[in-house]
Design a protein around this motif. Structure first.
Motif, PDB file in Angstrom:
ATOM      1  N   ILE A 251       0.820  -1.318   0.129  1.00 20.85           N
ATOM      2  CA  ILE A 251      -0.077  -0.030  -0.283  1.00 20.85           C
ATOM      3  C   ILE A 251       0.869   1.406   0.222  1.00 20.85           C
ATOM      4  O   ILE A 251       0.488   2.185  -0.511  1.00 20.85           O
ATOM      5  N   LEU A 252       1.923   1.082   0.753  1.00 26.31           N
ATOM      6  CA  LEU A 252       2.953   2.342   0.738  1.00 26.31           C
ATOM      7  C   LEU A 252       3.432   2.507  -0.578  1.00 26.31           C
ATOM      8  O   LEU A 252       3.529   3.617  -1.066  1.00 26.31           O
ATOM      9  N   ILE A 253       3.974   1.334  -1.297  1.00 29.38           N
ATOM     10  CA  ILE A 253       4.305   1.397  -2.594  1.00 29.38           C
ATOM     11  C   ILE A 253       3.366   2.234  -3.508  1.00 29.38           C
ATOM     12  O   ILE A 253       3.771   3.106  -4.474  1.00 29.38           O
ATOM     13  N   LEU A 254       2.069   1.675  -3.436  1.00 25.69           N
ATOM     14  CA  LEU A 254       0.991   2.160  -4.357  1.00 25.69           C
ATOM     15  C   LEU A 254       0.976   3.644  -4.068  1.00 25.69           C
ATOM     16  O   LEU A 254       0.879   4.480  -5.113  1.00 25.69           O
ATOM     17  N   ILE A 255       0.687   4.354  -2.838  1.00 26.95           N
ATOM     18  CA  ILE A 255       0.714   5.558  -2.711  1.00 26.95           C
ATOM     19  C   ILE A 255       2.002   6.337  -3.112  1.00 26.95           C
ATOM     20  O   ILE A 255       1.831   7.584  -3.844  1.00 26.95           O
ATOM     21  N   GLY A 256       3.014   6.042  -3.119  1.00 24.62           N
ATOM     22  CA  GLY A 256       4.530   6.500  -3.514  1.00 24.62           C
ATOM     23  C   GLY A 256       4.497   6.766  -4.893  1.00 24.62           C
ATOM     24  O   GLY A 256       4.676   8.011  -5.581  1.00 24.62           O
ATOM     25  N   ALA A 257       3.942   5.519  -5.649  1.00 21.77           N
ATOM     26  CA  ALA A 257       3.919   5.589  -7.127  1.00 21.77           C
ATOM     27  C   ALA A 257       2.824   6.690  -7.659  1.00 21.77           C
ATOM     28  O   ALA A 257       3.221   7.416  -8.418  1.00 21.77           O
ATOM     29  N   ILE A 258       1.728   6.832  -6.855  1.00 20.91           N
ATOM     30  CA  ILE A 258       0.819   7.732  -7.517  1.00 20.91           C
ATOM     31  C   ILE A 258       1.384   9.129  -7.385  1.00 20.91           C
ATOM     32  O   ILE A 258       1.226  10.120  -8.074  1.00 20.91           O
TER      33      ILE A 258
ATOM     34  N   PRO B  11      13.146  -1.264 -16.201  1.00 15.91           N
ATOM     35  CA  PRO B  11      14.143  -0.110 -16.745  1.00 15.91           C
ATOM     36  C   PRO B  11      13.681   0.130 -18.229  1.00 15.91           C
ATOM     37  O   PRO B  11      13.529   1.389 -18.613  1.00 15.91           O
ATOM     38  N   PRO B  12      13.816  -0.772 -19.059  1.00 13.24           N
ATOM     39  CA  PRO B  12      13.598  -0.506 -20.384  1.00 13.24           C
ATOM     40  C   PRO B  12      12.377   0.048 -20.658  1.00 13.24           C
ATOM     41  O   PRO B  12      12.059   0.908 -21.502  1.00 13.24           O
ATOM     42  N   ILE B  13      11.073  -0.404 -20.161  1.00 12.72           N
ATOM     43  CA  ILE B  13       9.823  -0.022 -20.057  1.00 12.72           C
ATOM     44  C   ILE B  13       9.911   1.625 -19.656  1.00 12.72           C
ATOM     45  O   ILE B  13       9.192   2.388 -20.339  1.00 12.72           O
ATOM     46  N   LEU B  14      10.533   1.865 -18.510  1.00 13.69           N
ATOM     47  CA  LEU B  14      10.463   3.370 -18.105  1.00 13.69           C
ATOM     48  C   LEU B  14      11.090   4.036 -19.239  1.00 13.69           C
ATOM     49  O   LEU B  14      11.061   5.404 -19.606  1.00 13.69           O
ATOM     50  N   GLY B  15      12.247   3.373 -19.962  1.00 12.71           N
ATOM     51  CA  GLY B  15      12.922   4.097 -21.183  1.00 12.71           C
ATOM     52  C   GLY B  15      11.900   4.227 -22.088  1.00 12.71           C
ATOM     53  O   GLY B  15      12.064   5.295 -22.772  1.00 12.71           O
ATOM     54  N   LEU B  16      11.008   3.555 -22.369  1.00 18.04           N
ATOM     55  CA  LEU B  16      10.082   3.531 -23.533  1.00 18.04           C
ATOM     56  C   LEU B  16       9.141   4.929 -23.113  1.00 18.04           C
ATOM     57  O   LEU B  16       8.799   5.742 -24.050  1.00 18.04           O
ATOM     58  N   PHE B  17       8.972   5.068 -22.117  1.00 14.95           N
ATOM     59  CA  PHE B  17       7.799   6.315 -21.583  1.00 14.95           C
ATOM     60  C   PHE B  17       8.590   7.636 -21.916  1.00 14.95           C
ATOM     61  O   PHE B  17       8.107   8.382 -22.524  1.00 14.95           O
TER      62      PHE B  17
ATOM     63  N   GLY C  20       8.022  11.868 -19.261  1.00 17.30           N
ATOM     64  CA  GLY C  20       7.781  10.380 -19.193  1.00 17.30           C
ATOM     65  C   GLY C  20       8.529   9.778 -18.038  1.00 17.30           C
ATOM     66  O   GLY C  20       8.331   8.689 -17.664  1.00 17.30           O
ATOM     67  N   TYR C  21       9.482  10.556 -17.601  1.00 15.32           N
ATOM     68  CA  TYR C  21      10.332  10.061 -16.357  1.00 15.32           C
ATOM     69  C   TYR C  21       9.170   9.867 -15.078  1.00 15.32           C
ATOM     70  O   TYR C  21       9.252   8.804 -14.469  1.00 15.32           O
ATOM     71  N   SER C  22       8.117  10.839 -15.044  1.00 11.37           N
ATOM     72  CA  SER C  22       7.246  10.555 -13.905  1.00 11.37           C
ATOM     73  C   SER C  22       6.326   9.738 -14.521  1.00 11.37           C
ATOM     74  O   SER C  22       5.703   9.006 -13.714  1.00 11.37           O
ATOM     75  N   LYS C  23       5.629   9.809 -15.732  1.00 14.68           N
ATOM     76  CA  LYS C  23       4.690   9.146 -16.150  1.00 14.68           C
ATOM     77  C   LYS C  23       4.923   7.539 -16.096  1.00 14.68           C
ATOM     78  O   LYS C  23       4.305   6.775 -16.112  1.00 14.68           O
ATOM     79  N   GLY C  24       6.188   7.303 -16.269  1.00 16.31           N
ATOM     80  CA  GLY C  24       6.647   5.760 -16.249  1.00 16.31           C
ATOM     81  C   GLY C  24       6.243   5.074 -15.061  1.00 16.31           C
ATOM     82  O   GLY C  24       5.928   3.976 -14.841  1.00 16.31           O
ATOM     83  N   PHE C  25       6.079   5.959 -13.942  1.00 19.31           N
ATOM     84  CA  PHE C  25       5.702   5.337 -12.498  1.00 19.31           C
ATOM     85  C   PHE C  25       4.391   4.736 -12.526  1.00 19.31           C
ATOM     86  O   PHE C  25       3.924   4.039 -11.432  1.00 19.31           O
ATOM     87  N   THR C  26       3.331   5.106 -13.631  1.00 20.04           N
ATOM     88  CA  THR C  26       2.267   4.314 -13.669  1.00 20.04           C
ATOM     89  C   THR C  26       2.445   2.854 -13.861  1.00 20.04           C
ATOM     90  O   THR C  26       1.551   1.915 -13.152  1.00 20.04           O
TER      91      THR C  26
END
Length: 444
Positions: free
Chosen positions: A325-332, A394-400, A408-414
């Motif tokens: 739950i903490l991870i979820l809140i942090g990512a949001i 990381p490669p998925i984050l790179g695609l964002f 995209g650096y922030s959007k990738g955290f979806t």
């Protein structure tokens, strides 16, 4: 422990103790695990020199995590056959070869690197990542030294202290780059790894059962004598049987999924957060290393000890639910910040680091609970396939970044929002069916 046991007229000396076993397993893991931070601090430099796309940059940052995850499976199961010392030493030697090759390449060619050298740098990253695979070997090595009632605390200390390495190296390396340059920074790293490997080989000890077997004592008698010496967990078979036995349990695969999110996610972001701060907020490299270390990696490592301790008290399943739950809140929070609010992004990083560290401690508290008869095999599956997230994400984050630019650096955290929800559901199911049995091993 220096106990002499007589068997069939031969005196067998059993050396070591749980404390020494924990210290040396932790040391081996610490020096090898630093490879998580191998390319994160220099990703921007290499991206510019080699002309890398966002995807290739993400692949390079993730490279050590491929071997560091997949090799955990066979090497951790190998512990059930020969003990932890030989498998862990083998992985460290492979990592030494990788760091030696990388240091040599940089000494000869940096900064005049050519595009084709990207694949050579990637290869040395794969080899260096063998040190990351020491995690599951050390988990099993430590578990065989300690009784079930102390597993959470012992494994929490092991993983928590060992996990400090990427944060410390990710913090120190940018300063070293400034003071002695990139080439000599990696040469110094190579020297540290080489000396550390020699120390491990000289001082590490296996649990009593494995020492007895190596001395020629048959399995059944070795089990009897090892239990007299206080060893509770005993392997039931070799590498293949350990993997098969642990793979038969649906709980093993539930823990793989949970660890993919928490530990795989931790590995991915330890390398990625430095890039995130430099590119999103134009933070100077040394400060970015400090933000990653104190706001995420070191925090996750230290709090993992608390996660293991708390799991001993109230159960790993319940602790996991709270952690994800903490991870979820942090990512949001990171996604909402969208590269425009530094404090908000930092808050999200801290929440995710705390959640991942606590979850990591909880998950490995559950490994010997669910699979007490094949702990090495289970640690291999969970640690190996779980850590594979460090290579995949990381490669998925790179695609964002490739598709959205800087935002995209922030959007990738979806990606982490989706993973956290998935992990919460699995943790809740485990809690419903097994959560009340805090320290009781689950039988077939």
């Amino acid at each position: 422990m220096h106990k002499k046991i007589e068997y069939q007229g031969k005196v067998i000396e059993i050396t070591g103790n749980p404390q020494i076993g924990l210290i040396m397993a932790t040391w081996g893991f610490f020096i090898g695990f630093a490879a998580v931070s191998l390319y994160g601090p220099v990703a921007k430099n290499l991206k510019e020199i080699l002309g890398l796309s966002g995807f290739l940059m993400g692949l390079l940052v993730a490279a050590p995590n491929l071997t560091g995850s997949l090799l955990r499976i066979p090497f951790a199961a190998w512990v059930d056959k020969v003990g932890g010392k030989i498998p862990l030493a083998t992985l460290l030697i492979l990592a030494v070869i990788g760091m030696g090759g990388l240091s040599t390449l940089l000494y000869l060619y940096y900064p005049n690197l050519e595009p084709w050298m990207y694949w050579l740098i990637l290869f040395f990253g794969f080899l260096s990542g063998c040190g990351i695979a020491t995690f599951s070997v050390g988990i099993a090595q430590t578990a065989y030294w300690f009784p079930e009632s102390k597993q959470g605390s012992a494994l929490g200390i092991y993983a928590g202290v060992g996990n400090l390495a990427p944060g410390l190296f990710g913090m120190i390396l940018p300063f070293a780059l400034k003071e002695i340059g990139l080439t000599w920074s990696y040469i110094a790293w190579f020297g540290f790894l080489l000396v550390g490997t020699v120390i491990y080989i000289l001082l590490a000890k296996d649990a009593p059962y494995f020492q007895l077997v190596k001395a020629g004592v048959p399995h059944d008698k070795a089990v009897e004598l090892a239990k007299q010496l206080g060893q509770e967990l005993i392997p039931t078979g070799g590498l293949i049987s350990s993997l098969k036995n642990s793979a038969r349990h649906i709980q093993t695969w539930a823990l793989v999924a949970l660890y993919f999110v928490s530990f795989g996610g931790f590995l991915a972001l330890t390398g990625w957060f430095i890039v995130f701060w430099v590119q999103s907020y134009d933070v100077e490299l040394r400060k970015a290393g400090l933000l990653m270390a104190f706001g995420f990696s070191l925090l996750a490592s230290v709090i993992r000890i608390f996660g293991g301790w708390l799991s001993d008290k109230i159960g790993g399943e319940l602790v996991a639910i709270m952690a994800y739950i903490l991870i979820l809140i942090g990512a949001i929070v990171v996604v909402v910040a969208v590269n425009h609010n530094f404090i908000l992004s930092l808050t999200g990083e801290i929440l995710m680091g705390a959640g991942m560290g606590i979850a990591n401690g909880a998950v490995f508290k559950l490994v010997p609970k669910y699979v007490p008869h094949a702990t090495g095999g289970a640690a291999g599956w969970v640690g190996g396939l779980g850590a594979f997230g460090g290579f995949v994400v990381p490669p998925i984050l790179g695609l964002f970044v490739q598709n959205y630019g800087v935002v995209g650096y922030s959007k990738g955290f979806t990606v982490y929002i989706a993973l956290a929800v998935f992990a919460i559901i699995i943790s809740a199911v485990l809690w419903k069916f097994y959560g009340k049995e805090i320290n009781k091993p689950i039988e077939d």
